[in-house]
Design a protein around this motif. Structure first.
Motif, PDB file in Angstrom:
ATOM      1  N   ALA A 101       1.002  -1.235   0.087  1.00  0.00           N
ATOM      2  CA  ALA A 101       0.109   0.074  -0.143  1.00  0.00           C
ATOM      3  C   ALA A 101       0.824   1.225  -0.109  1.00  0.00           C
ATOM      4  O   ALA A 101       1.988   1.319   0.503  1.00  0.00           O
ATOM      5  N   LEU A 102       0.354   2.200  -0.449  1.00  0.00           N
ATOM      6  CA  LEU A 102       0.868   3.595  -0.265  1.00  0.00           C
ATOM      7  C   LEU A 102       0.299   4.418   0.479  1.00  0.00           C
ATOM      8  O   LEU A 102      -1.132   4.563   0.451  1.00  0.00           O
ATOM      9  N   ASN A 103       0.969   4.700   1.502  1.00  0.00           N
ATOM     10  CA  ASN A 103       0.457   5.719   2.578  1.00  0.00           C
ATOM     11  C   ASN A 103       0.724   7.170   2.184  1.00  0.00           C
ATOM     12  O   ASN A 103       1.919   7.613   1.665  1.00  0.00           O
ATOM     13  N   ARG A 107      -4.324  11.824   6.635  1.00  0.00           N
ATOM     14  CA  ARG A 107      -3.909  10.575   6.206  1.00  0.00           C
ATOM     15  C   ARG A 107      -4.677   9.989   5.066  1.00  0.00           C
ATOM     16  O   ARG A 107      -5.953  10.158   5.143  1.00  0.00           O
ATOM     17  N   CYS A 108      -4.421   9.264   4.011  1.00  0.00           N
ATOM     18  CA  CYS A 108      -5.029   8.518   3.173  1.00  0.00           C
ATOM     19  C   CYS A 108      -4.255   7.332   2.786  1.00  0.00           C
ATOM     20  O   CYS A 108      -2.908   7.501   2.743  1.00  0.00           O
ATOM     21  N   GLN A 109      -4.961   6.299   1.968  1.00  0.00           N
ATOM     22  CA  GLN A 109      -3.830   5.308   1.554  1.00  0.00           C
ATOM     23  C   GLN A 109      -4.536   4.745   0.147  1.00  0.00           C
ATOM     24  O   GLN A 109      -5.651   4.654   0.067  1.00  0.00           O
ATOM     25  N   ILE A 110      -3.658   4.443  -0.603  1.00  0.00           N
ATOM     26  CA  ILE A 110      -4.030   3.718  -1.823  1.00  0.00           C
ATOM     27  C   ILE A 110      -3.725   2.292  -1.549  1.00  0.00           C
ATOM     28  O   ILE A 110      -2.322   1.817  -1.578  1.00  0.00           O
ATOM     29  N   SER A 111      -4.733   1.369  -1.240  1.00  0.00           N
ATOM     30  CA  SER A 111      -4.818   0.091  -0.786  1.00  0.00           C
ATOM     31  C   SER A 111      -4.295  -0.775  -2.284  1.00  0.00           C
ATOM     32  O   SER A 111      -4.598  -0.441  -3.321  1.00  0.00           O
ATOM     33  N   LYS A 132     -12.709   8.590  -1.207  1.00  0.00           N
ATOM     34  CA  LYS A 132     -11.824   9.016  -0.347  1.00  0.00           C
ATOM     35  C   LYS A 132     -10.547   9.459  -0.579  1.00  0.00           C
ATOM     36  O   LYS A 132      -9.952  10.678  -0.169  1.00  0.00           O
ATOM     37  N   MET A 133      -9.970   8.889  -1.606  1.00  0.00           N
ATOM     38  CA  MET A 133      -8.729   9.629  -2.195  1.00  0.00           C
ATOM     39  C   MET A 133      -9.091  10.743  -3.028  1.00  0.00           C
ATOM     40  O   MET A 133      -8.188  11.667  -2.682  1.00  0.00           O
ATOM     41  N   GLN A 134     -10.339  10.943  -3.751  1.00  0.00           N
ATOM     42  CA  GLN A 134     -10.311  12.214  -4.337  1.00  0.00           C
ATOM     43  C   GLN A 134     -10.639  13.151  -3.129  1.00  0.00           C
ATOM     44  O   GLN A 134     -10.111  14.565  -3.477  1.00  0.00           O
ATOM     45  N   ASN A 135     -11.465  12.948  -2.091  1.00  0.00           N
ATOM     46  CA  ASN A 135     -11.405  13.875  -0.989  1.00  0.00           C
ATOM     47  C   ASN A 135     -10.034  14.495  -0.411  1.00  0.00           C
ATOM     48  O   ASN A 135      -9.884  15.548  -0.109  1.00  0.00           O
ATOM     49  N   PHE A 136      -9.059  13.491  -0.253  1.00  0.00           N
ATOM     50  CA  PHE A 136      -7.960  13.692   0.319  1.00  0.00           C
ATOM     51  C   PHE A 136      -7.480  14.654  -0.472  1.00  0.00           C
ATOM     52  O   PHE A 136      -6.506  15.598  -0.051  1.00  0.00           O
TER      53      PHE A 136
END
Length: 105
Positions: free
Chosen positions: A2-4, A16-20, A85-89
């Motif tokens: 994953a990319l944190n 924080r956000c993660q690309i799982s 979630k990624m878009q909001n981040f």
């Protein structure tokens, strides 16, 4: 792996956000598509711990929205909540003009 991702939100706090690992295959659907240059860049640099500048974050928001519309128009399944979630981040980082820092786990 994953990319944190995180950006500073105040003096001490970090957002924080993660690309799982489950989201990566969905992103590869648009890899090397001329309509998604920033998402392609992100995929290509995913494991190199890139720093993402606010202008790139803003472009990523636009591309994620276009990606969602494309997938919905094709009636394909996709991980909607992680993508949103990624878009909001990215939107929060772009709006607050913060650089996103990344690390791999």
């Amino acid at each position: 792996m994953a990319l944190n991702m995180y950006f500073k939100n105040g003096i001490i706090r970090k957002t924080r956000c993660q690309i799982s690992d489950e989201l990566v295959p969905a992103l590869y659907q648009i890899h090397d598509n001329a309509s998604f240059p920033q998402l392609t860049w992100l995929i290509d640099n995913l494991y190199d711990n890139p720093q993402i500048q606010p202008d790139i974050s803003h472009a990523l928001v636009d591309e994620i929205l276009a990606f969602e519309k494309l997938i919905l128009s094709l009636h394909l399944p996709f991980p909607r909540v992680p993508l949103q979630k990624m878009q909001n981040f990215f939107m929060q980082a772009a709006t607050s003009q913060q650089t996103i820092h990344t690390s791999n786990d």
